[in-house]
Motif scaffolding. Structure first.
Motif, PDB file in Angstrom:
ATOM      1  N   GLN A  34       0.816  -1.214   0.000  1.00 15.56           N
ATOM      2  CA  GLN A  34       0.000   0.000   0.000  1.00 15.56           C
ATOM      3  C   GLN A  34       0.848   1.262   0.000  1.00 15.56           C
ATOM      4  O   GLN A  34       0.363   2.341  -0.349  1.00 15.56           O
ATOM      5  CB  GLN A  34      -0.937   0.011   1.214  1.00 15.56           C
ATOM      6  CG  GLN A  34      -2.069  -1.006   1.069  1.00 15.56           C
ATOM      7  CD  GLN A  34      -2.975  -1.011   2.273  1.00 15.56           C
ATOM      8  OE1 GLN A  34      -2.630  -0.513   3.335  1.00 15.56           O
ATOM      9  NE2 GLN A  34      -4.151  -1.599   2.119  1.00 15.56           N
ATOM     10  N   ARG A  81      -8.578   4.666   0.163  1.00 20.03           N
ATOM     11  CA  ARG A  81      -9.368   3.692  -0.603  1.00 20.03           C
ATOM     12  C   ARG A  81     -10.579   3.190   0.187  1.00 20.03           C
ATOM     13  O   ARG A  81     -11.520   2.701  -0.397  1.00 20.03           O
ATOM     14  CB  ARG A  81      -8.482   2.530  -1.022  1.00 20.03           C
ATOM     15  CG  ARG A  81      -7.878   1.768   0.130  1.00 20.03           C
ATOM     16  CD  ARG A  81      -6.792   0.855  -0.368  1.00 20.03           C
ATOM     17  NE  ARG A  81      -5.491   1.509  -0.323  1.00 20.03           N
ATOM     18  CZ  ARG A  81      -4.401   1.039  -0.888  1.00 20.03           C
ATOM     19  NH1 ARG A  81      -4.467  -0.074  -1.577  1.00 20.03           N
ATOM     20  NH2 ARG A  81      -3.260   1.649  -0.760  1.00 20.03           N
ATOM     21  N   HIS A  82     -10.536   3.315   1.505  1.00 23.11           N
ATOM     22  CA  HIS A  82     -11.661   2.806   2.290  1.00 23.11           C
ATOM     23  C   HIS A  82     -12.720   3.892   2.546  1.00 23.11           C
ATOM     24  O   HIS A  82     -13.674   3.658   3.258  1.00 23.11           O
ATOM     25  CB  HIS A  82     -11.157   2.257   3.609  1.00 23.11           C
ATOM     26  CG  HIS A  82     -10.514   3.318   4.456  1.00 23.11           C
ATOM     27  ND1 HIS A  82      -9.241   3.775   4.207  1.00 23.11           N
ATOM     28  CD2 HIS A  82     -10.970   4.016   5.503  1.00 23.11           C
ATOM     29  CE1 HIS A  82      -8.935   4.708   5.073  1.00 23.11           C
ATOM     30  NE2 HIS A  82      -9.961   4.886   5.879  1.00 23.11           N
ATOM     31  N   PHE A 103     -11.754  15.086   4.245  1.00 25.63           N
ATOM     32  CA  PHE A 103     -10.761  14.665   5.232  1.00 25.63           C
ATOM     33  C   PHE A 103      -9.983  15.825   5.835  1.00 25.63           C
ATOM     34  O   PHE A 103      -9.850  15.938   7.057  1.00 25.63           O
ATOM     35  CB  PHE A 103      -9.783  13.672   4.584  1.00 25.63           C
ATOM     36  CG  PHE A 103      -8.814  13.066   5.546  1.00 25.63           C
ATOM     37  CD1 PHE A 103      -9.111  11.889   6.212  1.00 25.63           C
ATOM     38  CD2 PHE A 103      -7.587  13.678   5.824  1.00 25.63           C
ATOM     39  CE1 PHE A 103      -8.224  11.330   7.100  1.00 25.63           C
ATOM     40  CE2 PHE A 103      -6.699  13.127   6.721  1.00 25.63           C
ATOM     41  CZ  PHE A 103      -7.024  11.946   7.360  1.00 25.63           C
ATOM     42  N   SER A 105       1.966   6.691   0.569  1.00 27.51           N
ATOM     43  CA  SER A 105       1.457   7.961   0.056  1.00 27.51           C
ATOM     44  C   SER A 105       0.129   8.351   0.684  1.00 27.51           C
ATOM     45  O   SER A 105      -0.137   9.537   0.845  1.00 27.51           O
ATOM     46  CB  SER A 105       1.375   7.920  -1.469  1.00 27.51           C
ATOM     47  OG  SER A 105       0.642   6.810  -1.878  1.00 27.51           O
ATOM     48  N   GLU A 106      -0.700   7.381   1.078  1.00 24.06           N
ATOM     49  CA  GLU A 106      -1.955   7.781   1.729  1.00 24.06           C
ATOM     50  C   GLU A 106      -1.685   8.471   3.058  1.00 24.06           C
ATOM     51  O   GLU A 106      -2.359   9.449   3.407  1.00 24.06           O
ATOM     52  CB  GLU A 106      -2.866   6.567   1.930  1.00 24.06           C
ATOM     53  CG  GLU A 106      -3.540   6.144   0.635  1.00 24.06           C
ATOM     54  CD  GLU A 106      -4.537   5.013   0.824  1.00 24.06           C
ATOM     55  OE1 GLU A 106      -5.357   5.103   1.752  1.00 24.06           O
ATOM     56  OE2 GLU A 106      -4.485   4.061   0.043  1.00 24.06           O
ATOM     57  N   VAL A 156      -6.541   6.347   8.614  1.00 27.14           N
ATOM     58  CA  VAL A 156      -6.049   5.940   7.292  1.00 27.14           C
ATOM     59  C   VAL A 156      -5.339   4.588   7.347  1.00 27.14           C
ATOM     60  O   VAL A 156      -5.736   3.634   6.691  1.00 27.14           O
ATOM     61  CB  VAL A 156      -5.100   7.018   6.707  1.00 27.14           C
ATOM     62  CG1 VAL A 156      -4.527   6.550   5.381  1.00 27.14           C
ATOM     63  CG2 VAL A 156      -5.860   8.326   6.526  1.00 27.14           C
ATOM     64  N   PHE A 195      -0.824  13.332  -5.578  1.00 25.31           N
ATOM     65  CA  PHE A 195       0.188  12.305  -5.791  1.00 25.31           C
ATOM     66  C   PHE A 195       0.025  11.676  -7.174  1.00 25.31           C
ATOM     67  O   PHE A 195      -1.054  11.678  -7.756  1.00 25.31           O
ATOM     68  CB  PHE A 195       0.070  11.224  -4.719  1.00 25.31           C
ATOM     69  CG  PHE A 195       0.510  11.686  -3.367  1.00 25.31           C
ATOM     70  CD1 PHE A 195       1.774  11.361  -2.888  1.00 25.31           C
ATOM     71  CD2 PHE A 195      -0.326  12.453  -2.566  1.00 25.31           C
ATOM     72  CE1 PHE A 195       2.181  11.790  -1.643  1.00 25.31           C
ATOM     73  CE2 PHE A 195       0.082  12.886  -1.324  1.00 25.31           C
ATOM     74  CZ  PHE A 195       1.338  12.542  -0.854  1.00 25.31           C
ATOM     75  N   GLU A 235       1.081  10.111   3.758  1.00 27.26           N
ATOM     76  CA  GLU A 235       1.642  11.426   3.434  1.00 27.26           C
ATOM     77  C   GLU A 235       0.524  12.393   3.062  1.00 27.26           C
ATOM     78  O   GLU A 235       0.527  13.556   3.472  1.00 27.26           O
ATOM     79  CB  GLU A 235       2.644  11.296   2.279  1.00 27.26           C
ATOM     80  CG  GLU A 235       3.935  10.616   2.690  1.00 27.26           C
ATOM     81  CD  GLU A 235       4.928  10.473   1.542  1.00 27.26           C
ATOM     82  OE1 GLU A 235       6.102  10.230   1.816  1.00 27.26           O
ATOM     83  OE2 GLU A 235       4.510  10.602   0.364  1.00 27.26           O
ATOM     84  N   ALA A 236      -0.424  11.884   2.288  1.00 26.36           N
ATOM     85  CA  ALA A 236      -1.550  12.730   1.902  1.00 26.36           C
ATOM     86  C   ALA A 236      -2.296  13.216   3.137  1.00 26.36           C
ATOM     87  O   ALA A 236      -2.629  14.397   3.260  1.00 26.36           O
ATOM     88  CB  ALA A 236      -2.482  11.959   0.978  1.00 26.36           C
ATOM     89  N   ALA A 237      -2.538  12.302   4.075  1.00 24.28           N
ATOM     90  CA  ALA A 237      -3.288  12.672   5.272  1.00 24.28           C
ATOM     91  C   ALA A 237      -2.537  13.726   6.076  1.00 24.28           C
ATOM     92  O   ALA A 237      -3.124  14.698   6.560  1.00 24.28           O
ATOM     93  CB  ALA A 237      -3.537  11.428   6.118  1.00 24.28           C
ATOM     94  N   LEU A 238      -1.205  13.543   6.206  1.00 24.23           N
ATOM     95  CA  LEU A 238      -0.418  14.492   6.983  1.00 24.23           C
ATOM     96  C   LEU A 238      -0.442  15.867   6.321  1.00 24.23           C
ATOM     97  O   LEU A 238      -0.577  16.887   6.985  1.00 24.23           O
ATOM     98  CB  LEU A 238       1.024  13.998   7.124  1.00 24.23           C
ATOM     99  CG  LEU A 238       1.184  12.741   7.985  1.00 24.23           C
ATOM    100  CD1 LEU A 238       2.602  12.199   7.897  1.00 24.23           C
ATOM    101  CD2 LEU A 238       0.835  13.041   9.454  1.00 24.23           C
ATOM    102  N   LEU A 239      -0.308  15.886   4.976  1.00 26.63           N
ATOM    103  CA  LEU A 239      -0.334  17.173   4.272  1.00 26.63           C
ATOM    104  C   LEU A 239      -1.703  17.828   4.367  1.00 26.63           C
ATOM    105  O   LEU A 239      -1.820  19.052   4.302  1.00 26.63           O
ATOM    106  CB  LEU A 239       0.045  16.972   2.807  1.00 26.63           C
ATOM    107  CG  LEU A 239       1.540  16.741   2.543  1.00 26.63           C
ATOM    108  CD1 LEU A 239       1.771  16.327   1.110  1.00 26.63           C
ATOM    109  CD2 LEU A 239       2.329  18.008   2.870  1.00 26.63           C
TER     110      LEU A 239
END
Lengths: 293, 340, 261
Positions: free
Chosen positions: A178, C89-90, C99, A181-182, A200, C82, A184-188
């Motif tokens: 996985q 995805r969930h 979010f 990047s998810e 996440v 990105f 990282e996206a959440a942190l940004l």
């Protein structure tokens, strides 16, 4: 593995699939089924048949024995401690390994696999060498009147060690695939570390986590070797269900032995059933989290 | 998985754990007897009798916990910290080991109780299938072609060493002490063993439950027990012309008993083994009592007279026998070749 | 809302491999700049360093007057898209876009109704009305890309950073999205940097182009500057294809301006 039912484009069966390949297919499937019946199904059925050899009455009587009840209680207690502990630590370790780069990562990976690769008997002996009266910490423990091996703490420790890899081994490959990047996206997007983890990271692996926990639990309740070494075999006190089964068997109490064995097998079957039901119930969601974009 | 449910599980586990510990702490005194395999049934009865006797004499309720396993393994567990108040093992050598390694009991422990601290004895006999189809009467019949003998591995099993020494004593007598011939005879015997289990109970199960072999070399009490459990109409006991005197010893692990404040009850427990009631129970459970006077004559009648050799007199004691026969590279290793 | 971005002498080494060797770049507020270069030239590292996802070994990033080093990831308020979108995805599309709003501290967090209207506005902006209840796996590549963009815009970013925004799409969708993105940029006016290895994309979309070569900036300028005066032989050969086509196009349909704003 729960996540392996990833949807792959199936190659179209070529038109020229002739009778010969069809025959091969039937033979291979037949062999696999035969093998499963002989190796998995028959022994399982035998357990239940032997348990019922003298009828339901005797079966239930076996569960009235205080030593048997104590063994069941101890097994549940050990699993209730070892499984949540390993779930938490396994999750933390997988998270660290999959999401961060750090020195000694490969060493940590190897250490996680270690309980899989060494015999459970050795895992038990390690604790004897460490905490036994002749062991490294033995004198100190004795001086402080702390009993670890041949008591419940030792059994818990041995079980934790042997069942440690199950959760981590389920999570690491999934988390690695996985990527980060998810997160990282959440942190940004402004999420805190904890928020990112719980909203996440964790939801993305919850099915693998559940599966790991179920496997971990099945092994925790069924572990024999390591527990046998540190148990001391005191009846009604330090015998878990697997150890108690051996004792009953050796006392020619075959119905009793198979009664406890059938309970253990029943718990394992229930575990599998629970997993199947959950997979069926949440099939859509599992597919959504498993598929890579 | 919600955090809340995880936490409640953890709390539940902790509560269980505490309650578990609490029940232990609140109970009256408990005594731990660490014993070897074939004594399970005997101590089950004996513990109940002793607890009743102790209650009658002192008013205190005593709980006796049992641990059983291979004698050597059990000794090892006590050395590693299993908190045994008393040990009731198969071999004096095992108790010597505990004394040497831990200092928790005096080196002269055997002198503390009568008969070298052995309250009951046993011997080695044969168990055969009903009607004795192979016509086995004595040790000589075990080396015959086509006879399958079941006995555990003397490298791992205490009981197997008694079997081995009894066979050796018979061969030495028959063959006039010619050691080369005796070795050949013993090699022939083990060639007839299809499977070497690691312990005495394992061999018994192989023979009685799985139906493998024609004859089981077994403790006398174990042979009687099989008859009782599996029905006397399935098996016959054959007593050979010569066997060996086994004296399973008992001792208080003074260090542990003192630490647990159990010394008085531990000593009383072992003394009770020598009491008329203890001796009677031993006889009932197929151990030969050292003082037969109070045992049930019907029980005693089951023990036939047999010429017995002794490890101390005929083999120079356990330490020497161990070195001569069972140590790595000693005689057993030289003669035994696995058949498959 | 938009701020200028100033990059000063950024250095970054991965192990023994230097990815950035003293990179400086000025991006004006509201400008759309492409970071163009072959793979391994350091363009993605530069973008991630500006975002704060990589810690530079030396150098400075300024958002307006603010030194980015003093800001946490949250305080930087970067809109980042990105390469593979990294949608949660969930979560449904709605929750993906919401979010960043929901992650805010309680004091500055909008009400659920406020969040809802903001998310629906953004969905409308990226032309995905009615898809809020879908999971990312149920969307096409182009739709996911636009969800990722909407999610990034939701936090009202100072700067918008896009990593190969069209890299994962097929050729037709790329063309449409390119045009659409340029329109969107004109409407919202965010300072925007995007990474690409595709010369056409850079030349068509960006106001200015920074060409990277082995961790250094080889040239910065408008499409015309670069086509007319390639600063190094590397730049010349890297844009050779474009230059040739450009020359042909000029011959056939004069006058024609390529990739101007």
């Amino acid at each position: 593995m729960a996540m392996s039912d990833r949807v792959l484009p199936l190659a179209h069966t070529p038109e020229r699939a002739n009778s010969e390949t069809a025959l091969t297919k039937v033979i291979l499937i037949g062999l696999a089924v035969l093998f499963l019946v002989a190796i998995l199904f028959l022994p399982l059925v035998t357990v239940f048949i032997e348990a019922l050899r003298k009828g339901w009455g005797t079966l239930f009587e076996s569960f009235g024995d205080p030593d048997t009840l104590a063994a069941i209680r101890l097994t549940l207690l050990v699993a209730a401690i070892a499984v949540p502990f390993n779930a938490a630590i396994g999750l933390a370790a997988s998270w660290a390994i999959a999401k961060f780069e750090f020195r000694g990562k490969n060493l940590l990976l190897t250490l996680i696999d270690l309980p899989f690769s060494i015999s459970p008997v050795i895992s038990g002996l390690v604790y004897v060498l460490l905490f036994g009266a002749q062991g490294w910490l033995g004198p100190w423990l004795q001086a402080h009147d702390i009993q670890i091996i041949f008591a419940v703490p030792g059994i818990v420790l041995a079980t934790v060690l042997v069942t440690f890899p199950f959760v981590a081994r389920e999570l690491i490959p999934l988390m690695q695939s996985q990527g980060t990047s998810e997160e990282e996206a959440a942190l940004l997007l402004g999420a805190s570390g904890w928020h990112t983890f719980f909203k996440v990271t964790l939801p993305n692996v919850k099915w693998a986590l559940l599966y790991g926990v179920l496997l971990c639990n099945a092994r925790a309740m069924g572990e024999f070797g390591a527990v046998s070494v540190v148990s001391g075999h005191i009846r009604g006190l330090t015998n878990t269900m697997p150890l108690h089964i051996e004792i009953l068997y050796n006392e020619y109490n075959f119905v009793g032995a198979f009664a406890v064995a059938s309970l253990l097998a029943g718990l394992a079957l229930f575990t599998l059933l629970a997993k199947t039901v959950l997979e069926w119930r949440f099939a859509g969601e599992i597919a959504a989290t498993a598929r890579r974009h | 998985m919600r955090l809340i449910t995880r936490r409640s599980i953890a709390l539940g586990a902790a509560a269980l754990f505490l309650s578990f510990g609490a029940t232990q702490a609140l109970a009256d005194r408990t005594l731990l007897n660490v014993s070897y395999d074939p004594t399970r049934e005997f101590y089950k009865e004996f513990n109940a009798a002793f607890a009743a006797d102790w209650k009658a004499r002192t008013g205190e309720t005593i709980t006796i916990e049992q641990s059983h396993g291979g004698s050597g393994k059990q000794a090892r567990a006590v050395i590693d910290g299993l908190q045994a108040d008393v040990v009731t093992l198969a071999l004096a050598g095992d108790i010597d080991q505990i004394a040497n390694k831990t200092g928790k009991l005096p080196k002269d422990w055997a002198a503390k109780l009568p008969h070298n601290s052995a309250p009951y004895t046993s011997t080695i006999v044969f168990l055969v299938r009903k009607g004795n189809p192979k016509g086995i009467k004595d040790w000589g019949d075990l080396v015959k072609e086509g006879v399958q003998v079941i006995t555990p591995n003397p490298k791992t099993s205490g009981g197997a060493r008694w079997n081995y020494l009894a066979a050796w004593a018979y061969a030495a007598k028959q063959l006039g002490g010619d050691e080369t011939k005796v070795k050949e005879w013993i090699a022939d015997l083990y060639r007839n063993v299809p499977v070497l289990d690691t312990g005495a109970r394992g061999s018994t199960t192989t023979f009685a439950q799985r139906g493998i072999g024609d004859v089981l070399i077994s403790w006398e009490n174990e042979a009687f027990l099989v008859q009782k459990e599996f029905g006397a109409d399935n098996f016959d006991i054959v007593v050979p012309s010569l066997s060996i005197l086994a004296e399973p010893p008992v001792a208080v692990v003074t260090g542990n008993a003192k630490a647990k404040n159990n010394l008085d009850v531990a000593e009383a427990y072992l003394k009770f083994l020598y009491s008329p009631e203890g001796q009677k129970l031993a006889a009932r459970n197929f151990f030969r009592p050292v003082d037969p006077s109070s045992a049930d004559p019907a029980d005693l009648a089951r023990f036939p007279k047999v010429e017995l050799v002794s490890v101390d007199k005929d083999f120079g004691g356990w330490a020497k026998a161990q070195k001569d026969f069972f140590a790595d590279g000693a005689i057993f290793d030289q003669i035994y070749r696995p058949t498959n | 809302m938009s701020v200028p971005v100033r990059v000063r002498n950024l250095e970054k080494t991965f192990g023994r491999y230097p990815a950035l060797k003293g990179v400086s770049l000025d991006v004006e507020a509201g400008e759309l700049v492409a970071l163009l270069g072959p793979s391994g030239s350091g363009k993605t590292t530069l973008l991630r360093a500006i975002a704060g996802l990589e810690q530079p070994d030396a150098g400075q990033v300024l958002f307006g007057d603010l030194d980015a080093n003093t800001l946490s990831l949250r305080e930087r308020r970067i809109g980042f898209v990105f390469q593979q979108y990294a949608l949660f995805r969930h979560m449904k599309v709605f929750d993906n876009i919401a979010f960043g709003l929901r992650a805010r501290p309680r004091a500055s967090r909008p009400s659920e109704a406020g969040i809802r209207s903001r998310v629906l506005d953004l969905l409308h902006l990226v032309q995905l009305d009615g898809l809020e209840a879908r999971y990312p796996a149920q969307l096409s590549g182009g739709q996911r890309q636009r969800v990722a963009l909407a999610r990034a815009l939701a936090i009202e970013p100072r700067v918008l950073l896009l990593d190969e925004p069209f890299g994962a799409l097929d050729a037709r969708v790329r063309k449409d999205l390119r045009k659409w993105l340029r329109d969107l940029h004109q409407r919202t006016g965010h300072t925007t940097l995007f990474v690409t290895h595709d010369q056409d994309e850079a030349f068509e979309l960006a106001g200015r182009i920074a060409i990277l070569d082995h961790g250094r900036i080889a040239q910065v300028g408008t499409a015309q500057d670069i086509l007319d005066r390639p600063a190094t032989p590397f730049v010349g050969s890297f844009i050779e294809g474009i230059a040739r086509r450009e020359a042909q196009a000029r011959e056939w349909t004069k006058p024609h301006v390529v990739a101007s704003r």
